[in-house]
Design an enzyme around this catalytic site. Structure first.
Site, PDB file in Angstrom:
ATOM      1  CB  CYS A  83      -0.827  -0.083   1.328  1.00  0.00           C
ATOM      2  SG  CYS A  83      -1.867   1.605   1.517  1.00  0.00           S
ATOM      3  CE1 TYR A 128     -21.631  -9.108  26.332  1.00  0.00           C
ATOM      4  CE2 TYR A 128     -21.631 -11.291  26.465  1.00  0.00           C
ATOM      5  CZ  TYR A 128     -21.543 -10.057  26.859  1.00  0.00           C
ATOM      6  OH  TYR A 128     -21.205  -9.972  28.161  1.00  0.00           O
ATOM      7  CB  CYS A 135      -2.616  -2.101   7.393  1.00  0.00           C
ATOM      8  SG  CYS A 135      -4.100  -2.407   6.499  1.00  0.00           S
ATOM      9  CB  CYS A 146     -12.729  -9.303  18.925  1.00  0.00           C
ATOM     10  SG  CYS A 146     -13.693  -8.216  19.969  1.00  0.00           S
ATOM     11  CD  GLN A 193     -18.595 -10.665  12.511  1.00  0.00           C
ATOM     12  OE1 GLN A 193     -17.424 -10.366  12.181  1.00  0.00           O
ATOM     13  NE2 GLN A 193     -18.849 -11.023  13.488  1.00  0.00           N
ATOM     14  CB  CYS A 215      -3.445   5.001   6.192  1.00  0.00           C
ATOM     15  SG  CYS A 215      -4.769   4.197   6.672  1.00  0.00           S
ATOM     16  CB  CYS A 262      -8.422   0.881   0.970  1.00  0.00           C
ATOM     17  SG  CYS A 262      -8.144   0.244   2.554  1.00  0.00           S
TER      18      CYS A 262
END
Ligand code: SAH
Length: 457
Positions: free
Chosen positions: A78, A318, A87, A414, A289, A84, A165
């Site tokens: 990239c 959740y 990432c 997560c 998602q 940015c 992107c």
């Protein structure tokens, strides 16, 4: 252990070798036992760094000259990777990223959950770890008299223009470019954050990976969109096959992207997509998602861990818009889903109807309050699935699980740190963690997702 005094000073240039990588993707190098965190440096790399900040016990430094590169170092493809910040590990090979994520999960399962004997499987990664995101949202502004759309430069509110992107679907890039061009050609002023003037604040693009449906969302300060007809026609002509153009109005001086009113300018209010045979209607505001390919991998793992035969009662805590609930409902007797955001529960109910699924019940509220109520009403789950936000499960919910004693708990997480903390609590309450499977939902970033299965002893 006593905190080590810094053996270096701010501004000092030192030669170091990195030995480790933090969960934020920074290299860690020690100077006389004092750790320095260095952005962009990888384990086994040596070079000169300048000390930028000193804290008690650890400091930060900036890489000045790389003298020895890791074999895992790659050129980030990239062009705006450094500016940015979206990432964090594009400079690390994909295998290196998989190792980093594995080590992170293994590390917390050992140290925090204190379960060194529990198997942690190799990370399930993507064959093609690029172009995986189905949702892009970018700020719009004015720079050098030109309308720009892209991203905020790291730690600032300067908008850097961006044409692509590499973790977004190509169609999302195209939608953002075309909307920007069409708006510029039709005299739509970009939003000026400082003066709270102008019209176009953000552009969002959503793609149904399975259906190919495409949505563009224009988030504006004013409810009036000047030259609306020309803009709609222009976007339709420039983005062939677009199925939905939506306007969201956010009149407030705020960092929050969306405002209270949403209207459909063209086509459908929603786009559709499917995950594992279940169809979902996704509106501009719906949570969904972002990596549909890996979501299916994750949910299949959760399904396998749940071990359903068709006779089970399952609770999905959740539950969001009911993605896991509806996926499991196909193999369970009855599913109960609970989620704190009422709009998400409405989406879940509509999605159940859309799929003709009648054995899923959804309720809005806090998992830690609704599930104890269900318990009082005599609902006896065989399996409880939890998929909490980063802070992990509420203690009251864990206590309720220990009271309800489902045969199995499937924990989708997560955040490996809070996963490990909660596994320890469930272990102390009589559960045994059988295995843990990390899944790479967010290649090129440091985020790690994992699913664990526990059984009642
Ligand atoms: N399982 C879903 C979403 C998981 S994200 C999916 O796979 O798509 C975590 C969800 O927990 C979010 O939707 C968030 O709104 C919800 N949430 C946060 N705190 C909660 C609480 N105390 N009780 C119930 N839901 C909560």
């Amino acid at each position: 252990m006593a905190k080590i005094q810094a053996p270096v000073q701010r501004g000092q240039v030192v030669h170091v070798t990195a030995a480790d990588l933090t969960h934020e993707g920074k290299g860690v190098a020690k100077v006389d036992g004092y750790p320095l965190f260095i952005e962009g440096m990888l384990p086994d790399e040596a070079g000169e760094v300048e000390v930028t900040k000193l804290n008690k016990g650890y400091g930060f430094a900036q890489l000045k000259k790389l003298e020895q590169a890791s074999p895992e170092r790659v050129d980030p493809p990239c062009p705006v990777y450094d500016e940015c910040g979206g990432c964090q590990v594009q400079h690390l090979s994909y295998n290196g990223q998989m190792d980093m994520k594995y080590n992170q999960v293994r590390g917390v399962i050992d140290r925090i959950a204190k379960l060194p004997d529990v198997p942690v499987h190799p990370v399930l990664g993507m064959d093609e770890p690029w172009r995986y995101r189905n949702k892009a949202q970018v700020p719009v502004g004015l720079s050098g008299g030109r309308i720009v759309a892209g991203f905020y430069k790291k730690r600032s509110h300067d908008i850097i223009d961006m044409t692509e992107c590499l973790i977004q679907h190509e169609e999302s890039d195209a939608i953002i470019q075309r909307v920007k061009d069409v708006c510029a050609a039709n005299g739509v002023m970009p939003y000026d954050e400082q003066r709270h003037k102008g019209v176009l604040r953000h552009v969002m693009a959503r793609i149904g990976y399975q259906t190919g449906e495409k949505m563009a969302v224009l988030i504006t300060r004013t409810s009036e969109l000047p030259n609306a007809k020309e803009i709609i026609d222009g976007i339709r002509a420039a983005v062939p096959g677009i199925t939905s153009i939506v306007q969201n109005v956010n009149p407030d001086k705020t960092n929050v992207i969306f405002g209270p009113t949403t209207k459909t300018l063209y086509g459908e209010d929603v786009i559709y997509d499917t995950i594992g045979g279940v169809k979902f209607a996704i509106s501009a505001r719906s949570f969904y998602q972002v990596n549909p390919v890996q979501t299916e991998v994750l949910y299949n793992k959760a399904l396998q861990y749940a071990g359903l035969t068709g006779e089970e009662t399952v609770i999905d805590a959740y539950c969001g818009i009911g993605t896991i609930s509806l996926f499991l409902a196909q193999k369970a007797k009855q599913v109960y889903g609970v989620e704190i955001v009422p709009q998400a529960i409405e989406d879940a109910r509509q999605n159940a109807e859309l799929n003709g699924i009648t054995n899923a019940y959804f309720e809005a509220g806090k998992a830690e309050e609704v599930i104890p109520n269900w318990y009082k009403q005599g609902i006896k789950p065989d399996v409880i699935v939890v998929d909490p936000p980063r802070k992990g499960c509420d203690e009251a919910l864990l206590a309720t699980i220990l009271k309800m004693k489902p045969k199995k708990v499937v924990y989708v997480s997560c955040n490996p740190g809070t996963l490990a903390r909660d596994l320890r609590i469930l272990e102390d309450g009589g559960y045994r963690t059988r295995e843990v499977q990390p899944v790479d939902m967010f290649p090129q970033t440091v985020h790690v997702e994992a699913v664990a299965v526990l059984e009642l002893m």
